[in-house]
Motif scaffolding. Structure first.
Motif, PDB file in Angstrom:
ATOM      1  N   HIS A  70      -9.240   8.033   4.138  1.00  0.00           N
ATOM      2  CA  HIS A  70      -9.675   7.967   2.747  1.00  0.00           C
ATOM      3  C   HIS A  70     -10.101   9.318   2.165  1.00  0.00           C
ATOM      4  CE1 HIS A  70     -12.044   5.432  -0.452  1.00  0.00           C
ATOM      5  NE2 HIS A  70     -11.075   6.148  -0.961  1.00  0.00           N
ATOM      6  N   SER A  71     -10.876  10.060   2.902  1.00  0.00           N
ATOM      7  CA  SER A  71     -11.400  11.313   2.355  1.00  0.00           C
ATOM      8  C   SER A  71     -10.512  12.527   2.619  1.00  0.00           C
ATOM      9  CB  SER A  71     -12.801  11.584   2.931  1.00  0.00           C
ATOM     10  OG  SER A  71     -12.752  11.700   4.349  1.00  0.00           O
ATOM     11  N   ALA A  72      -9.362  12.306   3.268  1.00  0.00           N
ATOM     12  CA  ALA A  72      -8.466  13.425   3.555  1.00  0.00           C
ATOM     13  C   ALA A  72      -7.828  13.924   2.261  1.00  0.00           C
ATOM     14  CB  ALA A  72      -7.386  12.994   4.542  1.00  0.00           C
ATOM     15  N   MET A  73      -7.936  15.221   2.034  1.00  0.00           N
ATOM     16  CA  MET A  73      -7.414  15.811   0.803  1.00  0.00           C
ATOM     17  C   MET A  73      -6.181  16.656   1.104  1.00  0.00           C
ATOM     18  SD  MET A  73     -11.049  16.772  -1.007  1.00  0.00           S
ATOM     19  CE  MET A  73     -10.553  16.528  -2.699  1.00  0.00           C
ATOM     20  N   VAL A  74      -5.551  17.136   0.048  1.00  0.00           N
ATOM     21  CA  VAL A  74      -4.306  17.907   0.159  1.00  0.00           C
ATOM     22  C   VAL A  74      -4.567  19.345  -0.287  1.00  0.00           C
ATOM     23  CG1 VAL A  74      -1.934  18.124  -0.644  1.00  0.00           C
ATOM     24  CG2 VAL A  74      -2.923  15.858  -0.272  1.00  0.00           C
ATOM     25  N   SER A  90      -6.695  12.073  -2.212  1.00  0.00           N
ATOM     26  CA  SER A  90      -7.318  11.346  -1.105  1.00  0.00           C
ATOM     27  C   SER A  90      -6.214  10.678  -0.292  1.00  0.00           C
ATOM     28  CB  SER A  90      -8.299  10.290  -1.639  1.00  0.00           C
ATOM     29  OG  SER A  90      -7.622   9.370  -2.479  1.00  0.00           O
ATOM     30  N   TRP A  91      -6.603  10.134   0.851  1.00  0.00           N
ATOM     31  CA  TRP A  91      -5.623   9.534   1.763  1.00  0.00           C
ATOM     32  C   TRP A  91      -4.510  10.532   2.136  1.00  0.00           C
ATOM     33  CZ3 TRP A  91      -7.202   5.250   3.993  1.00  0.00           C
ATOM     34  CH2 TRP A  91      -8.048   4.388   3.283  1.00  0.00           C
ATOM     35  N   GLY A  92      -4.805  11.807   2.090  1.00  0.00           N
ATOM     36  CA  GLY A  92      -3.812  12.827   2.426  1.00  0.00           C
ATOM     37  C   GLY A  92      -2.716  12.960   1.393  1.00  0.00           C
ATOM     38  N   MET A  93      -2.993  12.542   0.173  1.00  0.00           N
ATOM     39  CA  MET A  93      -1.971  12.605  -0.879  1.00  0.00           C
ATOM     40  C   MET A  93      -2.564  13.070  -2.210  1.00  0.00           C
ATOM     41  SD  MET A  93       0.384   9.198  -0.361  1.00  0.00           S
ATOM     42  CE  MET A  93      -1.035   8.092  -0.519  1.00  0.00           C
ATOM     43  N   GLY A 114       5.129  20.294 -14.196  1.00  0.00           N
ATOM     44  CA  GLY A 114       4.019  21.043 -13.640  1.00  0.00           C
ATOM     45  C   GLY A 114       2.713  20.289 -13.556  1.00  0.00           C
ATOM     46  N   TYR A 115       2.738  18.964 -13.687  1.00  0.00           N
ATOM     47  CA  TYR A 115       1.494  18.184 -13.693  1.00  0.00           C
ATOM     48  C   TYR A 115       1.081  17.765 -12.285  1.00  0.00           C
ATOM     49  CZ  TYR A 115       2.135  17.992 -18.723  1.00  0.00           C
ATOM     50  OH  TYR A 115       2.292  18.346 -20.042  1.00  0.00           O
ATOM     51  N   ILE A 116      -0.227  17.828 -12.037  1.00  0.00           N
ATOM     52  CA  ILE A 116      -0.808  17.421 -10.766  1.00  0.00           C
ATOM     53  C   ILE A 116      -1.975  16.489 -11.046  1.00  0.00           C
ATOM     54  CG2 ILE A 116      -1.972  18.192  -8.667  1.00  0.00           C
ATOM     55  CD1 ILE A 116      -0.658  20.927  -9.084  1.00  0.00           C
ATOM     56  N   ALA A 117      -2.062  15.417 -10.280  1.00  0.00           N
ATOM     57  CA  ALA A 117      -3.185  14.481 -10.399  1.00  0.00           C
ATOM     58  C   ALA A 117      -3.916  14.421  -9.072  1.00  0.00           C
ATOM     59  CB  ALA A 117      -2.687  13.097 -10.796  1.00  0.00           C
ATOM     60  N   SER A 118      -5.238  14.451  -9.154  1.00  0.00           N
ATOM     61  CA  SER A 118      -6.094  14.302  -7.984  1.00  0.00           C
ATOM     62  C   SER A 118      -6.898  13.028  -8.183  1.00  0.00           C
ATOM     63  CB  SER A 118      -7.026  15.515  -7.852  1.00  0.00           C
ATOM     64  OG  SER A 118      -7.887  15.377  -6.744  1.00  0.00           O
ATOM     65  N   TRP A 120       4.633   9.535 -11.562  1.00  0.00           N
ATOM     66  CA  TRP A 120       4.031  10.350 -10.516  1.00  0.00           C
ATOM     67  C   TRP A 120       4.724  10.161  -9.167  1.00  0.00           C
ATOM     68  CZ3 TRP A 120       0.747  13.973 -12.028  1.00  0.00           C
ATOM     69  CH2 TRP A 120       0.055  13.784 -13.230  1.00  0.00           C
ATOM     70  N   THR A 121       4.769  11.242  -8.417  1.00  0.00           N
ATOM     71  CA  THR A 121       5.314  11.223  -7.057  1.00  0.00           C
ATOM     72  C   THR A 121       4.206  11.595  -6.080  1.00  0.00           C
ATOM     73  OG1 THR A 121       7.530  11.872  -7.792  1.00  0.00           O
ATOM     74  CG2 THR A 121       6.985  12.269  -5.480  1.00  0.00           C
ATOM     75  N   ASP A 122       4.007  10.767  -5.047  1.00  0.00           N
ATOM     76  CA  ASP A 122       3.013  11.087  -4.027  1.00  0.00           C
ATOM     77  C   ASP A 122       3.500  12.266  -3.188  1.00  0.00           C
ATOM     78  OD1 ASP A 122       1.350   9.005  -4.807  1.00  0.00           O
ATOM     79  OD2 ASP A 122       2.256   7.577  -3.401  1.00  0.00           O
ATOM     80  N   VAL A 123       2.632  13.247  -2.988  1.00  0.00           N
ATOM     81  CA  VAL A 123       2.993  14.412  -2.180  1.00  0.00           C
ATOM     82  C   VAL A 123       1.890  14.678  -1.167  1.00  0.00           C
ATOM     83  CG1 VAL A 123       4.521  15.551  -3.835  1.00  0.00           C
ATOM     84  CG2 VAL A 123       2.051  15.874  -4.039  1.00  0.00           C
ATOM     85  N   GLY A 124       2.312  15.025   0.038  1.00  0.00           N
ATOM     86  CA  GLY A 124       1.359  15.344   1.090  1.00  0.00           C
ATOM     87  C   GLY A 124       1.644  14.660   2.410  1.00  0.00           C
ATOM     88  N   GLN A 125       2.225  13.466   2.351  1.00  0.00           N
ATOM     89  CA  GLN A 125       2.444  12.686   3.566  1.00  0.00           C
ATOM     90  C   GLN A 125       3.927  12.561   3.929  1.00  0.00           C
ATOM     91  OE1 GLN A 125       0.158  10.945   5.753  1.00  0.00           O
ATOM     92  NE2 GLN A 125      -1.239  12.419   4.804  1.00  0.00           N
ATOM     93  N   GLY A 126       4.746  13.466   3.414  1.00  0.00           N
ATOM     94  CA  GLY A 126       6.188  13.344   3.634  1.00  0.00           C
ATOM     95  C   GLY A 126       6.635  13.546   5.063  1.00  0.00           C
ATOM     96  N   TYR A 127       6.088  14.571   5.746  1.00  0.00           N
ATOM     97  CA  TYR A 127       6.578  14.927   7.088  1.00  0.00           C
ATOM     98  C   TYR A 127       5.419  15.336   7.981  1.00  0.00           C
ATOM     99  CZ  TYR A 127      10.666  15.533   4.096  1.00  0.00           C
ATOM    100  OH  TYR A 127      11.651  15.346   3.169  1.00  0.00           O
ATOM    101  N   ARG A 128       5.559  15.053   9.269  1.00  0.00           N
ATOM    102  CA  ARG A 128       4.620  15.566  10.258  1.00  0.00           C
ATOM    103  C   ARG A 128       5.184  16.851  10.841  1.00  0.00           C
ATOM    104  NH1 ARG A 128       2.565  10.052  13.388  1.00  0.00           N
ATOM    105  NH2 ARG A 128       1.617   9.102  11.537  1.00  0.00           N
ATOM    106  N   PHE A 129       4.316  17.730  11.284  1.00  0.00           N
ATOM    107  CA  PHE A 129       4.851  18.996  11.807  1.00  0.00           C
ATOM    108  C   PHE A 129       4.281  19.369  13.169  1.00  0.00           C
ATOM    109  CE2 PHE A 129       1.364  19.954   8.979  1.00  0.00           C
ATOM    110  CZ  PHE A 129       0.735  21.113   9.418  1.00  0.00           C
TER     111      PHE A 129
END
Length: 255
Positions: free
Chosen positions: A119-123, A150-153, A160-164, A231-240
């Motif tokens: 829940h508290s994981a940020m990007v 949150s939730w890593g996303m 150019g828009y970003i939502a947190s 909106w497109t969720d970004v942050g959880q696409g791939y593990r590295f």
């Protein structure tokens, strides 16, 4: 006597004939000069044009040869950044993730990384400026604060828009930004509390814009257009945890 006159007449005729064929009129002479001059000018113009064309062609060839491959630059930089992140204390291979997405449609995508999907994981958002990786920071809190969502996303929309966004305990919080010309600008903050702030059992809705309580109508006017974006969720696409696979993702972006 007759023979002398005849000879004189013949001589005169010959002289007239010779003068008629050898003499050039002023008009004819001037015409020849103009024709020769025009020919010389035309030849010079053709030579100059040919030389200029060759110079332009050579310049274009040099420019194309020396033009930097910006796509290769960001790919190399992002690979290095991911490798660096694997050495951070927060990095956990099983849950750390990344994404790549061009927020502002300038041809160079941004890099998103998260250390988990709780829940508290940020990007954290990275971009490239002047050949270097930069970290986008929330302009509300200064250079030290670089977490979004949150939730890593976090969420991104074309233009150019970003939502947190953050939701919990019956309340929703949102900050909207725009990333343009390499700068991140804060647009608006909103809160929607579905229960009264005093946590009484009485249900109700409270709306807040930029720290000020407003009516529902004012709330919708302030953030309705952002909430309606695609909106497109970004942050959880791939593990590295596998860097080879991570690098392939970056290499294949846009293909």
């Amino acid at each position: 006597m007759m023979n002398k006159r005849l000879a004189a007449l013949c001589f005169g005729a010959v002289m007239l004939t010779a003068c008629g064929t050898g003499k050039v009129s002023p008009e004819s002479a001037e015409t020849e000069k103009i024709t020769v001059s025009e020919t010389e000018i035309s030849s010079e113009s053709i030579s100059e044009t040919t030389a200029e064309t060759s110079a332009v062609t050579e310049t274009e060839a040099i420019t194309e040869a020396e033009a930097p491959d910006t796509s290769a630059d960001y790919k190399t930089l992002y690979k290095e950044k991911l490798s660096e992140i694997t050495g951070y204390e927060e990095y956990e291979p099983s849950i750390s993730t990344f994404d790549i997405y061009d927020i502002d449609n300038d041809g160079t995508p941004e890099l998103f990384s998260a250390f988990g999907n709780y829940h508290s994981a940020m990007v954290t958002i990275y971009s490239v400026r002047d050949g270097e990786v930069i970290k986008l920071c929330n302009p509300l809190y200064g250079d030290e604060y670089s977490g979004f969502g949150s939730w890593g996303m976090a969420q991104a929309a074309d233009g150019g828009y970003i939502a947190s966004l953050y939701f919990g305990m019956g309340s929703g919080y949102a900050d909207y930004f725009r990333f343009e010309n390499g700068e991140l600008t804060h647009l608006v903050s909103s809160e929607h509390h579905m229960y009264l702030p005093d946590e009484s059992e009485e249900e109700g809705d409270t709306y807040v814009i930029d720290g000020n309580e407003v009516s529902e109508e004012e709330y919708i006017e302030a953030v309705g257009k952002y909430e309606a974006m695609n909106w497109t969720d970004v942050g959880q696409g791939y593990r590295f945890f596998d860097m080879d696979e991570a690098e392939k993702v970056i290499d294949n972006y846009g293909k």
